[in-house]
Design a protein around this motif. Structure first.
Motif, mmCIF file in Angstrom:
data_model
loop_
_atom_site.group_PDB
_atom_site.id
_atom_site.type_symbol
_atom_site.label_atom_id
_atom_site.label_comp_id
_atom_site.label_asym_id
_atom_site.label_seq_id
_atom_site.Cartn_x
_atom_site.Cartn_y
_atom_site.Cartn_z
ATOM 1 N N PHE A 57 64.202 9.402 8.303
ATOM 2 C CA PHE A 57 65.453 9.292 8.905
ATOM 3 C C PHE A 57 65.047 8.028 10.086
ATOM 4 O O PHE A 57 66.252 8.046 10.774
ATOM 5 C CB PHE A 57 66.432 10.262 9.415
ATOM 6 N N ARG A 58 63.961 7.838 10.317
ATOM 7 C CA ARG A 58 63.813 6.949 11.528
ATOM 8 C C ARG A 58 63.042 5.644 11.367
ATOM 9 O O ARG A 58 62.226 5.790 10.349
ATOM 10 C CB ARG A 58 63.146 7.799 12.576
ATOM 11 N N ASP A 59 63.238 4.800 12.248
ATOM 12 C CA ASP A 59 62.238 3.605 12.142
ATOM 13 C C ASP A 59 60.909 3.769 12.892
ATOM 14 O O ASP A 59 61.148 3.797 14.193
ATOM 15 C CB ASP A 59 63.132 2.327 12.764
ATOM 16 N N TYR A 60 60.019 4.314 12.066
ATOM 17 C CA TYR A 60 58.859 4.676 12.811
ATOM 18 C C TYR A 60 57.716 3.801 12.117
ATOM 19 O O TYR A 60 57.083 4.394 11.227
ATOM 20 C CB TYR A 60 58.608 6.022 12.388
ATOM 21 N N ASP A 61 57.380 2.587 12.763
ATOM 22 C CA ASP A 61 56.298 1.848 12.381
ATOM 23 C C ASP A 61 55.330 1.571 13.354
ATOM 24 O O ASP A 61 55.597 1.269 14.416
ATOM 25 C CB ASP A 61 56.780 0.615 11.992
ATOM 26 N N TYR A 265 53.035 6.315 -7.862
ATOM 27 C CA TYR A 265 53.732 6.303 -6.759
ATOM 28 C C TYR A 265 53.174 7.086 -5.233
ATOM 29 O O TYR A 265 53.501 6.664 -4.222
ATOM 30 C CB TYR A 265 55.032 7.438 -7.175
ATOM 31 N N SER A 266 52.119 8.047 -5.741
ATOM 32 C CA SER A 266 51.279 8.563 -4.651
ATOM 33 C C SER A 266 50.346 7.386 -3.897
ATOM 34 O O SER A 266 50.233 7.612 -2.768
ATOM 35 C CB SER A 266 50.659 9.727 -5.140
ATOM 36 N N PHE A 267 50.049 6.610 -4.624
ATOM 37 C CA PHE A 267 48.881 5.609 -4.100
ATOM 38 C C PHE A 267 49.785 4.704 -3.287
ATOM 39 O O PHE A 267 49.339 4.313 -2.153
ATOM 40 C CB PHE A 267 48.630 4.948 -5.409
ATOM 41 N N TYR A 268 51.117 4.265 -3.674
ATOM 42 C CA TYR A 268 51.890 3.613 -2.891
ATOM 43 C C TYR A 268 52.324 4.058 -1.515
ATOM 44 O O TYR A 268 52.371 3.391 -0.548
ATOM 45 C CB TYR A 268 53.187 2.993 -3.794
ATOM 46 N N ILE A 269 52.529 5.366 -1.743
ATOM 47 C CA ILE A 269 52.880 6.204 -0.444
ATOM 48 C C ILE A 269 51.714 5.943 0.606
ATOM 49 O O ILE A 269 51.691 5.948 1.925
ATOM 50 C CB ILE A 269 53.001 7.464 -0.606
ATOM 51 N N TYR A 270 50.410 5.861 -0.077
ATOM 52 C CA TYR A 270 49.316 6.195 0.887
ATOM 53 C C TYR A 270 49.092 4.461 1.384
ATOM 54 O O TYR A 270 48.876 4.472 2.559
ATOM 55 C CB TYR A 270 48.208 6.220 0.102
ATOM 56 N N LYS A 271 49.502 3.606 0.402
ATOM 57 C CA LYS A 271 49.260 2.140 1.109
ATOM 58 C C LYS A 271 50.290 1.884 2.338
ATOM 59 O O LYS A 271 50.024 1.412 3.212
ATOM 60 C CB LYS A 271 49.421 1.158 -0.180
ATOM 61 N N VAL A 272 51.459 2.440 2.016
ATOM 62 C CA VAL A 272 52.609 2.051 2.878
ATOM 63 C C VAL A 272 52.460 2.869 4.315
ATOM 64 O O VAL A 272 52.378 2.374 5.446
ATOM 65 C CB VAL A 272 53.876 2.633 2.494
ATOM 66 N N GLY A 273 52.054 4.161 4.135
ATOM 67 C CA GLY A 273 51.928 5.040 5.522
ATOM 68 C C GLY A 273 50.372 5.000 6.046
ATOM 69 O O GLY A 273 50.449 5.271 7.378
ATOM 70 N N ILE A 274 49.329 4.675 5.461
ATOM 71 C CA ILE A 274 47.990 4.626 6.019
ATOM 72 C C ILE A 274 47.090 3.453 5.839
ATOM 73 O O ILE A 274 46.641 2.932 6.797
ATOM 74 C CB ILE A 274 47.340 6.097 5.485
ATOM 75 N N PHE A 276 47.758 -0.044 4.721
ATOM 76 C CA PHE A 276 48.204 -1.272 5.267
ATOM 77 C C PHE A 276 49.381 -1.251 6.099
ATOM 78 O O PHE A 276 49.399 -1.916 7.352
ATOM 79 C CB PHE A 276 48.770 -2.289 4.057
ATOM 80 N N GLY A 277 50.393 -0.338 5.643
ATOM 81 C CA GLY A 277 51.854 -0.399 6.467
ATOM 82 C C GLY A 277 51.731 0.353 7.735
ATOM 83 O O GLY A 277 52.444 -0.303 8.617
ATOM 84 N N TRP A 278 51.383 1.382 7.943
ATOM 85 C CA TRP A 278 51.457 2.422 8.967
ATOM 86 C C TRP A 278 52.966 2.416 9.313
ATOM 87 O O TRP A 278 53.460 2.814 10.353
ATOM 88 C CB TRP A 278 50.793 1.765 10.176
ATOM 89 N N ASN A 279 53.601 2.366 8.349
ATOM 90 C CA ASN A 279 55.125 2.710 8.344
ATOM 91 C C ASN A 279 55.517 3.961 7.914
ATOM 92 O O ASN A 279 55.504 4.345 6.999
ATOM 93 C CB ASN A 279 56.014 1.507 7.273
ATOM 94 N N ILE A 280 55.407 4.878 8.901
ATOM 95 C CA ILE A 280 55.432 6.531 8.998
ATOM 96 C C ILE A 280 56.736 6.611 8.289
ATOM 97 O O ILE A 280 56.933 7.709 7.426
ATOM 98 C CB ILE A 280 55.223 7.053 10.101
ATOM 99 N N GLY A 281 57.736 6.172 8.799
ATOM 100 C CA GLY A 281 59.268 6.558 8.408
ATOM 101 C C GLY A 281 59.691 5.909 7.019
ATOM 102 O O GLY A 281 59.862 6.935 6.281
#
Length: 317
Positions: A57-61, A265-274, A276-281
């Motif tokens: 629920f937060r902007d956590y990038d 879907y799980s691989f995309y979560i990895y790419k977003v969060g770890i 490339f993106g580091w977009n934890i939110g």
């Protein structure tokens, strides 16, 4: 007299709400023994889960700043505007709807076909090899097998006049390749569960059915399959949950390519969060949605096949 006096004083303390030291120790010690495990469980499971809900629920990038602020459901709305997330959902659904039914059918057939054949133990052990190989190792091996120029898969197909296929470069064949790997690796899991269930079926039931004139087909439909149905449904639920989490094979073979064709879907979560993106939110919102989908799918399966009644977990709903 002295013992009865001590017993009387102990009973008197219990009535007053105070336990003797011995009884207190018997109550406290088990909790002290469990406390380390409980603390580890809370630290490794409950806290990360709560943090994931909070971060969604937060902007956590982390690529911009470590500071966060509340943005409500914006991360969840963003999922349905993200073309890569949509493609990841589509491929995961495709993998789930093709690989899992094929694995279920093949696992059941193989379990019935090898039963009683000569060399059954050797065949059984050989069939379990794909499941025992770590997924990361399987991904590397299949990447070499799918090699366009020198891969054994293209060489084998060339024997039948099939031209070379770009297994990892063409979107259609890359998706097909991932599905084939999943079927190869997890069919043994279904086979093992069904085979173990077959060994537990009382031989008296099968012999009685044959005495009554039932052939092998009727024995399977009316004796063996009803007894195996709960086990098959358990295997189905486990494979649905595991298929939604497919990551290793994609990571080691295609890295989600070409383009986003093989993004699970799980691989995309990895790419977003770890990766490339580091977009934890945003990654947390994607993870929460995956959890919701998994819970819904499992409950749908439970209700469609009435697994609760099959396994004896309760009465009629």
């Amino acid at each position: 007299m002295q013992r009865s006096g001590k017993r009387f004083s102990a009973n008197k303390e219990v009535k007053r709400g105070r336990l003797p030291p011995f009884h207190m120790k018997r109550r406290v010690v088990p909790w002290l023994m469990v406390l380390p495990v409980l603390a580890l469980f809370l630290a490794m499971t409950i806290y990360p889960f709560g943090f994931m809900i909070w971060a969604s629920f937060r902007d956590y990038d982390l690529s911009r700043s470590a500071e966060t602020h509340f943005i409500g459901l914006s991360n969840y709305f963003q999922i349905f505007k993200d073309s890569t997330a949509i493609e990841s959902m589509k491929f995961t659904i495709k993998l789930l709807s093709i690989a899992v039914p094929v694995e279920l059918v093949l696992g059941v057939l193989i379990a019935f076909l090898i039963r009683g054949v000569r060399g059954e133990k050797i065949i059984r052990s050989s069939l379990l090899i794909p499941m025992m190989i770590p997924p990361a190792v399987s991904g590397v091996a299949w990447k070499m097998l799918y090699n366009f120029a020198f891969g054994p898969v293209n060489w084998f197909l060339s024997l039948f006049g099939v031209p070379k296929i770009s297994w990892l470069g063409d979107p259609f064949y890359a998706q097909l390749g991932i599905i084939i790997i999943d079927i190869w690796q997890w069919t043994p899991f279904i086979f093992l569960m069904i085979y173990a269930g077959l060994q537990s079926i009382p031989q008296d039931l099968i012999d009685a059915a044959r005495v009554d004139g039932a052939d092998w087909g009727k024995v399977f439909l009316h004796v063996e399959f009803p007894l195996l149905r709960p086990l098959i449904l358990v295997a189905l639920v486990l494979r649905i949950i595991d298929c939604l989490k497919t990551f290793d094979i994609v990571f080691m073979t295609t890295w989600g390519g070409p383009g986003s064709a093989t993004h699970t879907y799980s691989f995309y979560i990895y790419k977003v969060g770890i990766s490339f993106g580091w977009n934890i939110g945003y990654a947390s919102a994607l993870s929460v949605l995956l959890l919701i989908v998994a819970i819904v799918l499992v409950n749908v399966v439970f209700r469609l096949v009435r697994m609760r009644q099959q396994l004896g977990f309760g009465g009629e709903e």
